[in-house]
Design a protein around this motif. Structure first.
Motif, PDB file in Angstrom:
ATOM      1  N   ARG A  76       1.086  -1.663   0.271  1.00 23.66           N
ATOM      2  CA  ARG A  76       0.021  -0.170   0.031  1.00 23.66           C
ATOM      3  C   ARG A  76       1.087   1.270   0.498  1.00 23.66           C
ATOM      4  NH1 ARG A  76      -4.539  -1.915   4.627  1.00 23.66           N
ATOM      5  NH2 ARG A  76      -5.414  -3.395   2.711  1.00 23.66           N
ATOM      6  N   LEU A  77       2.053   0.968   0.876  1.00 18.91           N
ATOM      7  CA  LEU A  77       3.122   2.515   0.940  1.00 18.91           C
ATOM      8  C   LEU A  77       3.502   2.809  -0.677  1.00 18.91           C
ATOM      9  CD1 LEU A  77       4.177   4.136   2.272  1.00 18.91           C
ATOM     10  CD2 LEU A  77       6.093   2.298   2.246  1.00 18.91           C
ATOM     11  N   GLN A  79       1.590   2.001  -3.508  1.00 18.66           N
ATOM     12  CA  GLN A  79       0.352   2.489  -4.129  1.00 18.66           C
ATOM     13  C   GLN A  79       0.530   3.658  -4.289  1.00 18.66           C
ATOM     14  OE1 GLN A  79      -2.670  -0.138  -3.159  1.00 18.66           O
ATOM     15  NE2 GLN A  79      -2.175  -1.962  -4.457  1.00 18.66           N
ATOM     16  N   HIS A  80       0.547   3.965  -2.661  1.00 18.16           N
ATOM     17  CA  HIS A  80       0.349   5.936  -2.760  1.00 18.16           C
ATOM     18  C   HIS A  80       1.450   6.368  -3.213  1.00 18.16           C
ATOM     19  CE1 HIS A  80      -0.133   9.154  -0.360  1.00 18.16           C
ATOM     20  NE2 HIS A  80       0.716   9.246  -0.071  1.00 18.16           N
ATOM     21  N   TRP A  81       2.675   6.504  -3.321  1.00 21.02           N
ATOM     22  CA  TRP A  81       3.745   6.723  -4.276  1.00 21.02           C
ATOM     23  C   TRP A  81       3.770   6.886  -5.377  1.00 21.02           C
ATOM     24  CZ3 TRP A  81       4.521  11.218  -1.420  1.00 21.02           C
ATOM     25  CH2 TRP A  81       4.542  11.341  -0.621  1.00 21.02           C
ATOM     26  N   GLU A  99       7.069   8.545   6.768  1.00 16.55           N
ATOM     27  CA  GLU A  99       6.209   7.726   6.611  1.00 16.55           C
ATOM     28  C   GLU A  99       6.668   6.548   6.867  1.00 16.55           C
ATOM     29  OE1 GLU A  99       4.025   8.600   3.188  1.00 16.55           O
ATOM     30  OE2 GLU A  99       3.680  10.407   3.958  1.00 16.55           O
ATOM     31  N   THR A 156      -0.627  11.600   3.545  1.00 17.77           N
ATOM     32  CA  THR A 156       0.099  10.626   4.138  1.00 17.77           C
ATOM     33  C   THR A 156      -0.763   9.388   4.218  1.00 17.77           C
ATOM     34  OG1 THR A 156       1.187  12.118   5.920  1.00 17.77           O
ATOM     35  CG2 THR A 156       0.972   9.770   6.728  1.00 17.77           C
ATOM     36  N   PRO A 157      -0.730   8.053   3.466  1.00 19.18           N
ATOM     37  CA  PRO A 157      -1.270   7.776   3.388  1.00 19.18           C
ATOM     38  C   PRO A 157      -2.251   6.919   4.891  1.00 19.18           C
ATOM     39  CG  PRO A 157       0.922   6.689   3.293  1.00 19.18           C
ATOM     40  CD  PRO A 157       0.932   8.024   3.573  1.00 19.18           C
ATOM     41  N   ILE A 159      -2.721   3.674   6.100  1.00 19.25           N
ATOM     42  CA  ILE A 159      -2.287   2.282   5.629  1.00 19.25           C
ATOM     43  C   ILE A 159      -2.451   1.419   7.126  1.00 19.25           C
ATOM     44  CG2 ILE A 159       0.261   0.638   5.880  1.00 19.25           C
ATOM     45  CD1 ILE A 159       0.859   2.660   3.539  1.00 19.25           C
TER      46      ILE A 159
END
Length: 235
Positions: A76-77, A79-81, A99, A156-157, A159
């Motif tokens: 997911r990290l 996917q966020h960036w 993060e 900020t994700p 998660i």
């Protein structure tokens, strides 16, 4: 006959002097023409580059740690960036590294197996400003349900930490990431970064998503006291 010989010698001398003067004049004209040609040749030239050969000062060795994982936190990290499921991500800005550090603390839990507690760490705003200190708001703390608290900073994700237990290899990697990112109290300099490289993908409702990522931690290369002295001595 003597007078004629003297006159002949004088005439020859005048002739040689005249030829010498003409030769020097011709040489000067040739040099002037050559200089003019050179000037014209460089008139429309421009400097394209300046090349320098340098050697960096003495520094600590560069190190690298790799972890291939399917943990949803790192997926997911990414996917966020990432701009796409097949794009690599390089996290080196203070906010991004903060993060990663917060996520690492959340995944490790309140305490490691060895009993060492997680110490307070700077908030993203403090990290961006280069300040060291604990976050008064408890940013990135672990909730009682095992889910990471949401950071109030934009972008900020959110998660959630999986309840799946960590294997020993992942735990050791997380400890190293935490140690490296915690060093110094702030994220100044360029000697630390985290890369997320997608390794495997899956289709979810016809949409390609990342299934596995390679986490790469790069650190080191800090100027030593010897390197500082070398830089000062060489100007």
């Amino acid at each position: 006959p003597l007078m004629r010989r003297v006159e002949s010698l004088l005439n020859c001398s005048d002739l040689n002097l005249s030829e010498g003067a003409d030769g020097e004049k011709g040489a000067l004209e040739d040099n002037s023409a050559e200089n003019t040609t050179r000037s014209d040749r460089w008139e429309h030239e421009e400097l394209l580059a300046v090349l320098a050969v340098m050697r960096h000062g003495d520094r600590t060795p560069k190190n690298k740690m790799k972890l291939a994982t399917q943990r949803t936190e790192f997926v997911r990290l990414h996917q966020h960036w990432a701009t796409g499921p097949r794009k690599e991500v390089k996290l080196k800005a203070p906010k991004q590294l903060q993060e990663v550090l917060d996520l690492t603390y959340s995944m490790l839990g309140h305490e490691d197996d060895d009993g060492s507690p997680n110490l307070p760490r700077p908030s993203p705003a403090e990290a961006s400003a280069g300040a060291a200190g604990a976050s008064a708001s408890g940013d990135g703390a672990v909730a009682s349900s095992g889910t990471a608290a949401t950071d109030a900073s934009p972008g900020t994700p959110n998660i959630a930490v999986s309840t799946e237990p960590l294997d020993e290899r992942t735990r050791e990697a997380l400890r190293l990431i935490r140690t490296v990112l915690d060093t110094g109290g702030s994220f100044d300099g360029i000697y630390r970064k985290v890369q997320l490289k997608p390794l495997a993908w899956k289709l979810e409702d016809g949409v390609e998503e990342v299934k596995e990522v390679l986490v790469v931690l790069k650190y080191g290369g800090i100027l030593t006291p010897v390197g500082v002295r070398q830089a000062e001595e060489l100007g």
